[in-house]
Write a protein that holds these residues in place. Structure first.
Motif, short mmCIF file in Angstrom:
data_model
loop_
_atom_site.label_atom_id
_atom_site.label_comp_id
_atom_site.label_asym_id
_atom_site.label_seq_id
_atom_site.Cartn_x
_atom_site.Cartn_y
_atom_site.Cartn_z
N ASP A 184 0.17 -4.07 11.42
CA ASP A 184 0.71 -3.47 12.64
C ASP A 184 1.49 -2.19 12.38
OD1 ASP A 184 -0.39 -5.50 14.16
OD2 ASP A 184 1.41 -6.74 14.11
N GLY A 185 0.94 -1.31 11.55
CA GLY A 185 1.58 -0.02 11.32
C GLY A 185 2.77 -0.03 10.41
N HIS A 186 3.02 -1.13 9.71
CA HIS A 186 4.13 -1.23 8.77
C HIS A 186 3.63 -1.73 7.42
CE1 HIS A 186 6.42 -1.47 12.60
NE2 HIS A 186 7.38 -0.89 11.91
N ILE A 187 4.34 -1.36 6.39
CA ILE A 187 4.19 -2.03 5.10
C ILE A 187 5.42 -2.92 4.93
CG2 ILE A 187 5.19 -0.07 3.81
CD1 ILE A 187 3.36 -0.97 1.45
N TYR A 188 5.17 -4.20 4.74
CA TYR A 188 6.23 -5.18 4.57
C TYR A 188 6.42 -5.45 3.07
CZ TYR A 188 6.06 -6.12 9.58
OH TYR A 188 6.11 -5.99 10.95
N VAL A 189 7.66 -5.42 2.62
CA VAL A 189 8.00 -5.68 1.23
C VAL A 189 8.96 -6.85 1.18
CG1 VAL A 189 8.96 -4.71 -0.90
CG2 VAL A 189 7.68 -3.24 0.67
#
Length: 392
Positions: free
Chosen positions: A227-232
């Motif tokens: 959804d348009g994010h990179i999650y870390v």
């Protein structure tokens, strides 16, 4: 999600400035004091060991776990005889990228083991990414301090994919303590790859400064794009807890990565900019391993890990409609840490990009042995084994 190459590198640099103690960042072309900065621009330095055919536009064969384990057991690449972790991601051209930690080479090849490696598969054809000097694909920090991959994500930029590998900086044990190691901090490592070509190392950027604290957050233990994010995600072993680790999460916008304000961390109620205020979304009690996988599968967010940490005896799934939870945990399969007198298993990871004939979820479980001589005689005991679990 399509972003610019400069945007991806800026995204990594922004995360660096957000997480790195003291607010210093390594921009491409700089020096982080840990080894490599920008690694040379456009000149191709890496090559594939085998020319595999183009990957089909869609996965045409849905394998069984037995077939996949047979492929792994029969693999005989001179520079890849065994390796752990094996985090994976699919490239735009259909190929799969597999990132491994400590990698054993065939007897007679020096060095006999390197800290990391990459395989690229197209169907059942497997090729290895070869560094110019035939060393690790991600350079060591210095003698005795290496980079162990933890997770991998892929984003598209124009006519290239950017592979983002999150790696831990690890000080190895010495002398009689060859299996001892200390986690010092995290790096973000980027590779660029055009369709059908060999990935090229692009930049190595420190996420967190060196710290001997065994209870620090290991950022990059899992990562994903959604959804348009990179999650870390970051795991932490709290004081007084013997095994399970807690899980925290941060995210950055792929649409505007140059804006540091797009990086935010979940504090239990909202996304906010201070990583120090990030709170566990999964508690340490009954918690996760140091390295795990988090993916979006069929609309749900799914974490796969050993329950109760690396020494736990079961592989479990945590599912949620949100990347921050609340999470529902379910036991998937039994997977004891000790599998023999000198053998052990750890770090299960999901591979949702591979559809199985059974319709279940593919996972891999890393294996190793404390008997190095035996490992060299039979490298198959140090290769991950595939299994399947109910699809959440």
């Amino acid at each position: 999600m399509t972003v610019t190459r400069a945007g991806v590198r800026a995204l990594a640099a922004v995360l660096v400035t957000t997480l790195l103690l003291g607010g210093c960042s390594l921009m491409p072309g700089g020096d982080d004091g840990h080894g490599e900065g920008d690694t040379g621009g456009e000149q191709a330095a890496y090559e594939m060991s085998v020319d595999c055919p183009d990957a089909p536009a869609e996965q045409r064969i849905e394998p069984t776990v037995a077939q996949l384990n047979s492929v792994v057991a029969q693999a005989d690449l001179p520079y890849w005889q065994a390796g752990d972790i094996g985090a994976s991601a699919r490239l735009t051209d259909g190929r799969l990228v597999w990132i491994f930690g400590d990698t054993l080479r065939r007897t007679g090849i020096g060095p006999g083991m390197v800290a990391n490696s990459m395989l690229v598969s197209s169907g059942l054809c497997v090729s290895q990414l070869m560094a110019t000097a035939r060393g690790p694909i991600i350079p060591d920090v210095e003698p005795g301090v290496v980079r162990w991959p933890m997770s991998v994500s892929v984003v598209r930029e124009g006519d290239e994919d950017i592979i983002v590998v999150f790696a831990g900086r690890i000080r190895r044990g010495s002398g009689d303590d060859v299996w001892g190691f200390s986690y010092l901090g995290s790096d973000a490592v980027t590779f660029r790859v055009r369709d059908g070509e060999a990935p090229q190392l692009d930049a190595v950027l420190p996420l967190t400064a060196d710290d001997e604290n065994a209870h620090q957050v290991n950022w990059g233990s899992a990562s994903m794009v959604s959804d348009g994010h990179i999650y870390v995600y970051g795991t932490e072993l709290p004081r007084g807890v013997a095994f399970g680790r807690s899980l925290r999460v941060g995210r950055g916008s792929l649409a505007d990565p140059e804006d540091r304000r797009t990086w935010e961390f979940w504090d239990g109620a909202r996304w906010q900019p201070d990583p120090a205020k990030a709170v566990p979304v999964i508690p340490a009690a009954g918690g996760v391993s140091q390295t795990l996988s988090v993916d979006r599968i069929d609309g749900s967010f799914v974490a796969v890990s050993k329950k109760d940490g690396d020494l736990g005896s079961t592989v479990a799934t945590w599912t949620s409609s949100s990347p921050v939870g609340p999470w529902k945990v379910s036991t998937a399969i039994e997977a004891p840490f000790l599998t023999g007198e000198d053998e052990f298993s750890y770090a299960p990871l999901a591979h949702p990009e591979i559809s199985l004939a059974s319709g279940r979820l593919l996972v891999s479980i890393s294996r190793n042995t404390t008997d190095l001589a035996r490992l060299r005689q039979d490298p198959t005991i140090g290769r991950p084994v595939f299994a399947e679990i109910p699809r959440p």
